[in-house]
Design a protein around this motif. Structure first.
Motif, PDB file in Angstrom:
ATOM      1  N   PHE A 182       0.678   3.024  12.093  1.00  0.00           N
ATOM      2  CA  PHE A 182       0.361   3.601  10.779  1.00  0.00           C
ATOM      3  C   PHE A 182      -1.098   4.052  10.671  1.00  0.00           C
ATOM      4  O   PHE A 182      -1.556   4.472   9.612  1.00  0.00           O
ATOM      5  CB  PHE A 182       0.677   2.579   9.672  1.00  0.00           C
ATOM      6  CG  PHE A 182       0.564   1.156  10.119  1.00  0.00           C
ATOM      7  CD1 PHE A 182      -0.654   0.547  10.218  1.00  0.00           C
ATOM      8  CD2 PHE A 182       1.707   0.437  10.461  1.00  0.00           C
ATOM      9  CE1 PHE A 182      -0.761  -0.764  10.638  1.00  0.00           C
ATOM     10  CE2 PHE A 182       1.614  -0.884  10.882  1.00  0.00           C
ATOM     11  CZ  PHE A 182       0.368  -1.490  10.959  1.00  0.00           C
ATOM     12  N   GLU A 203      -4.553  -6.858   3.461  1.00  0.00           N
ATOM     13  CA  GLU A 203      -4.758  -5.505   3.997  1.00  0.00           C
ATOM     14  C   GLU A 203      -5.487  -4.683   2.945  1.00  0.00           C
ATOM     15  O   GLU A 203      -5.458  -5.006   1.753  1.00  0.00           O
ATOM     16  CB  GLU A 203      -3.420  -4.876   4.357  1.00  0.00           C
ATOM     17  CG  GLU A 203      -2.705  -5.605   5.485  1.00  0.00           C
ATOM     18  CD  GLU A 203      -1.579  -4.784   6.096  1.00  0.00           C
ATOM     19  OE1 GLU A 203      -0.959  -5.278   7.050  1.00  0.00           O
ATOM     20  OE2 GLU A 203      -1.353  -3.653   5.620  1.00  0.00           O
ATOM     21  N   ALA A 212      -7.599   2.206   6.662  1.00  0.00           N
ATOM     22  CA  ALA A 212      -6.888   0.974   6.300  1.00  0.00           C
ATOM     23  C   ALA A 212      -7.320  -0.122   7.248  1.00  0.00           C
ATOM     24  O   ALA A 212      -7.838   0.157   8.330  1.00  0.00           O
ATOM     25  CB  ALA A 212      -5.375   1.184   6.401  1.00  0.00           C
ATOM     26  N   GLN A 220      -1.608 -12.415   4.847  1.00  0.00           N
ATOM     27  CA  GLN A 220      -2.370 -11.233   5.282  1.00  0.00           C
ATOM     28  C   GLN A 220      -3.148 -10.706   4.090  1.00  0.00           C
ATOM     29  O   GLN A 220      -2.767 -10.901   2.934  1.00  0.00           O
ATOM     30  CB  GLN A 220      -1.421 -10.125   5.735  1.00  0.00           C
ATOM     31  CG  GLN A 220      -1.067 -10.151   7.199  1.00  0.00           C
ATOM     32  CD  GLN A 220      -0.390  -8.848   7.606  1.00  0.00           C
ATOM     33  OE1 GLN A 220       0.028  -8.071   6.758  1.00  0.00           O
ATOM     34  NE2 GLN A 220      -0.278  -8.629   8.883  1.00  0.00           N
ATOM     35  N   GLY A 263      -6.481  -4.582   8.223  1.00  0.00           N
ATOM     36  CA  GLY A 263      -5.633  -5.745   7.970  1.00  0.00           C
ATOM     37  C   GLY A 263      -6.228  -6.967   8.659  1.00  0.00           C
ATOM     38  O   GLY A 263      -6.776  -6.847   9.757  1.00  0.00           O
ATOM     39  N   MET A 264      -6.174  -8.118   7.966  1.00  0.00           N
ATOM     40  CA  MET A 264      -6.710  -9.345   8.567  1.00  0.00           C
ATOM     41  C   MET A 264      -5.800 -10.510   8.211  1.00  0.00           C
ATOM     42  O   MET A 264      -4.985 -10.413   7.276  1.00  0.00           O
ATOM     43  CB  MET A 264      -8.140  -9.604   8.054  1.00  0.00           C
ATOM     44  CG  MET A 264      -8.208  -9.918   6.570  1.00  0.00           C
ATOM     45  SD  MET A 264      -9.881  -9.815   5.932  1.00  0.00           S
ATOM     46  CE  MET A 264      -9.958  -8.068   5.513  1.00  0.00           C
ATOM     47  N   PHE A 297      -2.014   1.123  16.218  1.00  0.00           N
ATOM     48  CA  PHE A 297      -1.057   0.712  15.186  1.00  0.00           C
ATOM     49  C   PHE A 297      -0.270   1.954  14.816  1.00  0.00           C
ATOM     50  O   PHE A 297      -0.845   3.046  14.715  1.00  0.00           O
ATOM     51  CB  PHE A 297      -1.778   0.158  13.952  1.00  0.00           C
ATOM     52  CG  PHE A 297      -2.648  -1.042  14.222  1.00  0.00           C
ATOM     53  CD1 PHE A 297      -4.028  -0.911  14.258  1.00  0.00           C
ATOM     54  CD2 PHE A 297      -2.088  -2.285  14.461  1.00  0.00           C
ATOM     55  CE1 PHE A 297      -4.833  -2.006  14.524  1.00  0.00           C
ATOM     56  CE2 PHE A 297      -2.895  -3.384  14.715  1.00  0.00           C
ATOM     57  CZ  PHE A 297      -4.263  -3.250  14.760  1.00  0.00           C
ATOM     58  N   GLY A 324      -7.842  -5.771  12.346  1.00  0.00           N
ATOM     59  CA  GLY A 324      -7.462  -4.466  12.906  1.00  0.00           C
ATOM     60  C   GLY A 324      -7.656  -3.427  11.828  1.00  0.00           C
ATOM     61  O   GLY A 324      -7.635  -3.760  10.623  1.00  0.00           O
ATOM     62  N   GLN A 370       0.848  -1.208   0.000  1.00  0.00           N
ATOM     63  CA  GLN A 370       0.000   0.000   0.000  1.00  0.00           C
ATOM     64  C   GLN A 370       0.875   1.246   0.000  1.00  0.00           C
ATOM     65  O   GLN A 370       0.604   2.216  -0.709  1.00  0.00           O
ATOM     66  CB  GLN A 370      -0.910   0.018   1.228  1.00  0.00           C
ATOM     67  CG  GLN A 370      -2.038  -0.982   1.187  1.00  0.00           C
ATOM     68  CD  GLN A 370      -1.859  -1.993   2.293  1.00  0.00           C
ATOM     69  OE1 GLN A 370      -0.936  -2.795   2.221  1.00  0.00           O
ATOM     70  NE2 GLN A 370      -2.698  -1.910   3.301  1.00  0.00           N
TER      71      GLN A 370
END
Ligand code: 2U9
Length: 350
Positions: free
Chosen positions: A250, A210, A305, A208, A307-308, A248, A282, A171
């Motif tokens: 970011f 994202e 954003a 992941q 993510g999993m 996080f 998250g 990303q």
């Protein structure tokens, strides 16, 4: 002559194949063959008997010639018959079962998730698994000294190169390449690496997915709406979601997102450890530092954003106790997933 004829016939009886018949032909009719050499006796035959002698020699030659041809035909016919016997296909016999493969359970989950986001207009980007320290950490608001770096124990290849610890650098690269111009709407699936000792819930290599959306006036409500739609699409329309504050580097603010347990409907069971909720991913609003470092004016642009971990979702969904099963390619394990239906995850079956 009679003796030659009998000699030939006894040898002929034993001739079983083409070669032996050819040897017989050479032996009797060849340049130095028995019959051929007979002609050399012509000079010893009285003239009045030469004609008859010649005829009987030719007659012997022809009878041997014919016998040999007949013999060759029989041998060929026998060979053909055997060949046909060997080649006859009993069409009533069942076909050979070719073991068919199936899609890997992890790929099933990943395809299901990709389908939903592509359906929402997201583009799918896959990036480098060998990444630079800048894109894996710096560009994501994780400067060299940042303690969160230790949370992601990394496989460094050189001071500036490592196996990516998340797909966020993909990303970050797309963001950077956009030269400060939105909109950006992408999901980035892929393998990531963390120097972790493998156990039932941790693998040094895992997967992941994202996602990132950057545009003008993107809000937390857009994030919540998107995740609600996605999680209901994956786990069933009657699921609820819950956002809890988190952190996080970011994203700011950051949230952990839970979905009401799809096994017990929220009443509490071993899948949700009696909590009724399952932590699934998250997310957060993209940190202004990350936008600025990528050349976006964070006063004009904002983004969210998420993510999993598809491995964890596959384990929950298929009831897999040990994450290593997803990477050790044991056919006894994989065979179980051979017949799950194509493309995407079936919802009502949960
Ligand atoms: C950019 C900006 C923000 C990606 C994000 C998460 C939250 C997250 C976890 C999922 C499962 C890690 O493997 S895991 O444990 N990730 O919860 N990831 S926000 O945020 C980004 C990424 C890139 C440029």
């Amino acid at each position: 002559m009679q003796a030659i004829k009998e000699k030939f016939e006894s040898l002929f009886e034993d001739a079983a194949d083409r070669k032996q018949l050819d040897d017989l032909r050479v032996k009797f009719l060849g340049k130095k063959g028995t019959v051929t050499t007979l002609m050399q006796h012509m000079k010893d035959i009285p003239n009045e008997e030469k004609k008859e002698f010649g005829q009987s020699v030719n007659a012997l030659r022809q009878s041997i010639q014919q016998k040999l041809e007949q013999g060759i035909e029989e041998v060929e016919a026998r060979l053909l018959k055997k060949k046909l016997e060997n080649e006859t296909i009993d069409v009533t016999l069942p076909g050979r079962q070719r073991p068919i493969g199936g899609k890997h359970p992890l790929q099933h989950i990943i395809d299901g998730i990709e389908d939903i986001f592509v359906g929402l207009g997201y583009e799918v980007y896959e990036g480098y698994e060998v990444e630079s320290d800048y894109y894996n950490f710096e560009a994501l608001n994780l400067p060299k000294s940042h303690p969160a770096r230790d949370m992601q124990d990394s496989f460094y290849i050189s001071n500036e190169t490592l196996l990516r610890t998340h797909t966020s650098p993909v990303q970050a690269r797309v963001l950077n390449a956009a030269k400060g111009k939105g909109p950006i709407k992408i999901i980035c699936p892929g393998k990531v690496y963390r120097r972790d000792s493998d156990d039932a819930t941790h693998s040094h290599q895992f997967t992941q997915i994202e996602g990132l959306v950057v545009d003008k006036n993107i809000s937390l409500a857009d994030l919540k709406g998107t995740l609600e739609l996605f999680l209901k699409e994956i786990f069933g329309q009657d699921r609820e979601i819950r956002l809890r504050p988190s952190y996080f580097p970011f994203t700011e603010p950051s949230v952990e997102v839970d979905v009401s347990c799809f096994k017990c409907g929220g009443k509490g069971c071993n899948v949700c450890k009696q909590s009724g909720w399952i932590e699934i991913l998250g997310a957060g609003m993209v940190h202004p530092n990350v936008l600025e470092m990528a050349g976006f004016d964070s006063s004009e642009y904002s983004g969210f954003a998420f993510g999993m971990g598809p491995d964890r979702m596959a384990m929950l969904y298929y009831g897999v106790e040990d994450i290593r099963h997803l990477y050790t390619n044991d056919l006894r394990f994989l065979e179980q997933f051979k017949y799950i239906e194509e493309r995407g995850v079936k919802h009502e079956s949960i």
